[in-house]
Design an enzyme around this catalytic site. Structure first.
Site, PDB file in Angstrom:
ATOM      1  N   HIS A 354      51.668  29.740  38.851  1.00  0.00           N
ATOM      2  CA  HIS A 354      51.470  31.193  38.814  1.00  0.00           C
ATOM      3  C   HIS A 354      50.491  31.667  37.752  1.00  0.00           C
ATOM      4  O   HIS A 354      50.345  32.875  37.557  1.00  0.00           O
ATOM      5  CB  HIS A 354      52.797  31.920  38.586  1.00  0.00           C
ATOM      6  N   LYS A 545      51.955  47.559  34.911  1.00  0.00           N
ATOM      7  CA  LYS A 545      52.074  46.102  34.911  1.00  0.00           C
ATOM      8  C   LYS A 545      52.351  45.696  33.473  1.00  0.00           C
ATOM      9  O   LYS A 545      52.228  46.512  32.569  1.00  0.00           O
ATOM     10  CB  LYS A 545      50.785  45.449  35.416  1.00  0.00           C
ATOM     11  N   ARG A 546      52.718  44.405  33.241  1.00  0.00           N
ATOM     12  CA  ARG A 546      52.889  43.966  31.866  1.00  0.00           C
ATOM     13  C   ARG A 546      51.618  44.255  31.071  1.00  0.00           C
ATOM     14  O   ARG A 546      50.509  44.225  31.610  1.00  0.00           O
ATOM     15  CB  ARG A 546      53.212  42.463  31.840  1.00  0.00           C
ATOM     16  N   LYS A 551      44.640  41.820  31.394  1.00  0.00           N
ATOM     17  CA  LYS A 551      44.779  42.855  32.422  1.00  0.00           C
ATOM     18  C   LYS A 551      43.953  44.100  32.079  1.00  0.00           C
ATOM     19  O   LYS A 551      43.761  44.981  32.899  1.00  0.00           O
ATOM     20  CB  LYS A 551      46.251  43.220  32.599  1.00  0.00           C
ATOM     21  N   THR A 653      50.652  41.494  42.437  1.00  0.00           N
ATOM     22  CA  THR A 653      51.468  41.898  43.588  1.00  0.00           C
ATOM     23  C   THR A 653      51.645  43.416  43.603  1.00  0.00           C
ATOM     24  O   THR A 653      51.831  44.003  44.672  1.00  0.00           O
ATOM     25  CB  THR A 653      52.856  41.220  43.570  1.00  0.00           C
ATOM     26  N   LYS A 657      51.558  46.470  46.713  1.00  0.00           N
ATOM     27  CA  LYS A 657      52.494  47.589  46.903  1.00  0.00           C
ATOM     28  C   LYS A 657      51.726  48.905  46.998  1.00  0.00           C
ATOM     29  O   LYS A 657      52.023  49.762  47.840  1.00  0.00           O
ATOM     30  CB  LYS A 657      53.508  47.645  45.748  1.00  0.00           C
TER      31      LYS A 657
END
Ligand code: 26V
Length: 812
Positions: A354, A545-546, A551, A653, A657
């Site tokens: 992952h 998100k985290r 990111k 992910t 969504k």
């Protein structure tokens, strides 16, 4: 199954089982009672599912994961049993509001983020597809911490989610198993002259299973998620308590029960901790013993057919102790020889990777591992010796390659490389999006790919439409069902048929109206949790998100500051009002991530408090982002921010969504964004940024100083940051952030992507002002999102790796 009889049961649970009454109408017990009466309905189906699997003696897959981020269960159970409307009606007669009851439930937050939520979506899809798949995990007493924000800073609080009991779990003490720790190995010759090993003088801990029902969507199937809790053994109680100090004995007993106390946040500083290894082995051993016990009930000690009927899917390397533990159980406990045991192991284990981030690659120091799990350590060294011989045969004399590929990393200290152990033992190794799977074979696992190309494959992630559309966006789902019929919830490819409706003006009007209502619901959440007012006519621009540097929440902030700067200098012609929401948890030890949260809060405070921005720009940081918050957010979002440095986000992910709920994406060519753009069409995706290849080529001669000097907008943004405009009373707090942007060693190349990000955001703003065009693009995104159903992902796993039959539950 009618609403009236469920509500009858609900009243009995409330007044009798739980002994509550009109004087004591705590809403939580209303929730518990309703949950118990629904659980009863699930239990019948749960049993018939089990009977069907047993009768057919079908092959099964066990999904092993240290994380299952299940969120809430009540709403999902009602949806899957198709009883929500009738229950809602019956409750109204009692003066109760279903939404308020649903809101009582505490999220089951037994996961960090994407990896844990993926496991939950997979279970939902397996049950819906009637695949015999069981989840195995840990029943953490404390889930991922609750996040508070105080003075703009993250503060962690323990998440004692089980405090008021959990109506969805059923304790199964009769299936408890014993797990060994410590001690040492003794080797001896048995009566037949065979060399055998015995793991002795261990400190044992009991694993007690708690079962959680996993209902399929309206199909009579209920699968199982089995979570293990650690408990002291009985003789532990006796010997320790008789040995002397009573209080010390209680303390020691407590320690035994610490294993499943708390979920580890994915924090570099927590990597390598012994308690985490205890958790991993505890899960692996308890789950394997459970599976072997079930096998032996039917087949005794004959394991010849075992590999045809059992399969273990490892969610990242976290459960990789399964490899040496299965070998140990087969050899030491069931008398098998090495080759037979290795044959079974290598036919029944598969590994999903992952992440490519080096700090997340698990390595265990041989000294810790050997002390805690001496027999497993021996087995791993034996696996490695045989593997090294194989490498030497394939590449004679290539010592450097042996060093590179060894499961044991040599150096001052020896380490076990868990990813390599998983690859060597697995029949299949997969990444979670096309790009990620390709990068795995080109970098991390390059040597292994040369040796075993057939092992490597891709399984692009997906999410369940039941939770992420039907349940979280009922209005949109009902419009789609009215338009297409209801087949799309279990066959999302059907959403394609929405595409022609882009030309239907009344359909578009309905689509818009629904988005507006969902934005109002999201604005309520933002107002309640952030105290910031979002105007539903503005563009809702969301990044949840985290919090992690790769990111690039920081890049998002540079854009926000740029918009603020434009307002301040009066550059507001053709302005598109925007409300930006950022949410997510930082690992408690990740100082930079916590500083970024502070930056979001500080900039938000200035922007929201400045009269010049009124009606043009808002920024809010949402505290305690979690599954139940995303259920509101994904339906109300216009623009989904997926802006990681290319090559760093394995899949994502959340991006899926948002897409299925009709948000448009602004994103880099990273992870599943690439496939999202492929499905939606280039013209329906806001692309920006360097590609993976360009990112790699930039290393070594990255000069952010020059980029900043050459870009007036970025220069002004940096100047605002450097002037302390957002931290007047806390001077210097953002210096490390500023330095990271200026650093030629910035691994995330934030400055490099600023210009193309701002340009893409301009395009977003322009497009949003054309309501009809935006709505068309939104419809097309939903219509093109079918690929990202976890049903498709699971069918791919099953076709290529598991080969399970679909088994309908028996009607009773
Ligand atoms: C690492 C660690 C290390 C310290 C102890 C606790 C802990 C827990 C988890 C992790 C690894 C997390 C890896 C992860 O979450 N990967 C994400 O997986 C998603 C599902 O495949 C994917 O969409 C995301 O892109 C990826 O970042």
């Amino acid at each position: 199954m009618d609403g009236e009889s469920i509500v009858d049961d609900f009243r009995r649970y409330f007044s009798h089982t739980l002994y509550r009454d009109k004087l004591n109408q705590s809403a939580y017990y209303v929730y518990t009672s309703l949950s118990l009466s629904l659980r009863d309905r699930l239990v019948e189906r749960w049993k018939s599912t089990k009977y069907a699997y047993n009768e057919q003696d079908c092959k099964r897959t066990y999904y092993l994961s240290l994380e299952f981020l299940m969120g809430r269960t009540l709403g999902n159970a009602m949806l899957n049993l198709d009883v929500e409307p009738s229950i809602s009606g019956a409750l109204t007669k009692l003066g109760l509001v279903l939404e308020e009851i649903i809101d009582q439930e505490h999220d089951a937050g037994l996961g960090n983020g994407g990896l844990g939520r993926l496991a939950a979506c997979f279970l939902d899809s397996c049950a819906t597809l009637q695949l015999p798949v069981k989840g195995y995990g840990l029943r953490y007493e404390y889930g991922l911490f609750n996040q508070k924000v105080e003075n703009g800073y993250q503060v962690e609080e323990p998440d004692h989610w089980l405090r008021n009991g959990n109506p969805w779990e059923i304790e199964r003490p009769e299936f408890s198993v014993r797990v060994k720790f410590g001690g040492k190995t003794e080797h001896y010759m048995d009566a037949d002259g065979t060399k055998r090993a015995e793991w002795k003088y261990t400190k044992d801990i009991m694993a007690v299973p708690y079962d959680v029902p996993v209902p399929g969507y309206r199909n009579g199937t209920v699968n199982t998620l089995r979570l293990w809790k650690s408990m002291a053994t009985k003789e532990f109680d006796l010997s320790e308590f008789n040995a002397g100090s009573y209080a010390d004995a209680v303390a020691a007993k407590n320690a035994a029960e610490h294993i499943t106390m708390v979920l580890y946040p994915n924090d570099v500083s927590e990597n390598g901790k012994e308690l985490r290894l205890r958790q991993q082995y505890f899960l692996a051993s308890a789950s394997l013993q459970d599976v072997l016990r079930h096998w032996m009930n039917k087949h005794g000690n004959d394991f010849s057919g075992f590999a045809d009927k059992n399969f273990f899917q490892l969610n990242d390397t976290h459960p990789t102790c399964v490899v040496p533990e299965l070998m140990r159980l087969l050899i030491d406990e069931h008398g098998m020889d090495w080759d037979a045991a290795w044959n079974i192991t290598t036919r029944t284990v598969a590994y999903t990777n992952h992440t490519l981030m080096p700090e997340a690659l698990e390595r265990w120091s041989v000294s810790i591992f050997g002390r805690l799990l001496p027999r497993l350590s021996e087995i791993i060294f034996m696996i490695n010796a045989r593997f090294m011989a194989q490498v030497a045969r394939r590449w004679p004399g290539d010592v450097e390659r042996q060093r590179r590929m060894s499961i044991i990393e040599e150096g001052n200290e020896q380490y076990i490389r868990m990813a390599y152990l998983a690859v060597v033992a697995s029949v299949s190794v997969n990444g979670v999006a096309e790009l990620h799977s390709r990068l795995l074979t080109q970098h991390l696992f390059r040597d292994f790919y040369e040796l075993w190309p057939e092992k490597f494959n891709n399984k692009t992630n997906g999410v369940t439409s039941r939770r992420w559309m039907v349940s979280s966006n009922p209005a949109l789902s009902s419009l789609i069902t009215r338009t297409l019929g209801d087949g799309w919830t279990t066959d999302m490819a059907k959403l394609k048929e929405l595409a022609p409706y882009v030309d239907d003006a009344s359909f578009r009007a309905e689509w818009q109206e629904i988005k507006q209502a969902n934005k109002a619901r999201m604005a309520e959440l933002v107002h309640r949790d952030c105290g910031v007012v979002f105007d539903t006519n503005a563009l809702f621009d969301v990044q949840v998100k985290r919090i992690h540097e790769y990111k690039r929440q920081l890049l998002n902030m540079l854009h926000v500051i740029h918009l603020y700067d434009r307002i301040k200098r009066g550059d507001t012609a053709d302005w598109t009002p925007r409300c930006i929401l950022i949410g997510g948890k930082a690992a408690p030890g990740y100082v930079m991530a916590k500083r970024i949260i502070k930056l979001v809060s500080a900039v938000g405070k200035v922007i929201n408090g400045d009269p010049d921005t009124a009606g043009l720009l808002n920024l809010a940081f949402l505290p305690n982002y979690r599954v139940s918050a995303m259920e509101v957010i994904c339906a109300g979002t216009d623009l989904s921010e997926q802006i990681s440095t290319a090559g760093k986000e394995a899949s994502g992910t959340g991006n899926m969504k948002f897409m299925m709920n009709g948000a448009l994406t602004i994103g880099t060519l990273d992870g599943a964004n690439i496939e999202i753009r492929e499905e939606a069409g280039d013209e329906n995706f806001f692309l920006f940024g360097l590609t993976t290849e360009e990112v790699d080529a930039t290393r070594g001669h990255y000069d952010p100083g020059a980029i900043i000097a050459a870009d007036e907008d970025l220069r002004r943004v940096m100047h605002l940051l450097e002037s302390g405009h957002f931290n007047l009373f806390e001077p210097g707090i953002f210096n490390p952030i500023i330095q990271s942007i200026y650093s030629s060693g910035d691994p995330w190349l934030t400055a490099a992507d600023f210009r193309s990000f701002v340009n893409a955001q301009q395009e977003v703003a322009k497009t949003y002002r054309d309501k009809e065009r935006w709505t068309r693009m939104s419809i097309i995104n939903t219509a093109a999102s079918g690929k990202f159903s976890s049903d498709r992902t699971i069918l791919d796993y099953n076709r290529d790796i598991w080969h399970l039959p679909q088994v309908a539950a028996k009607t009773m």
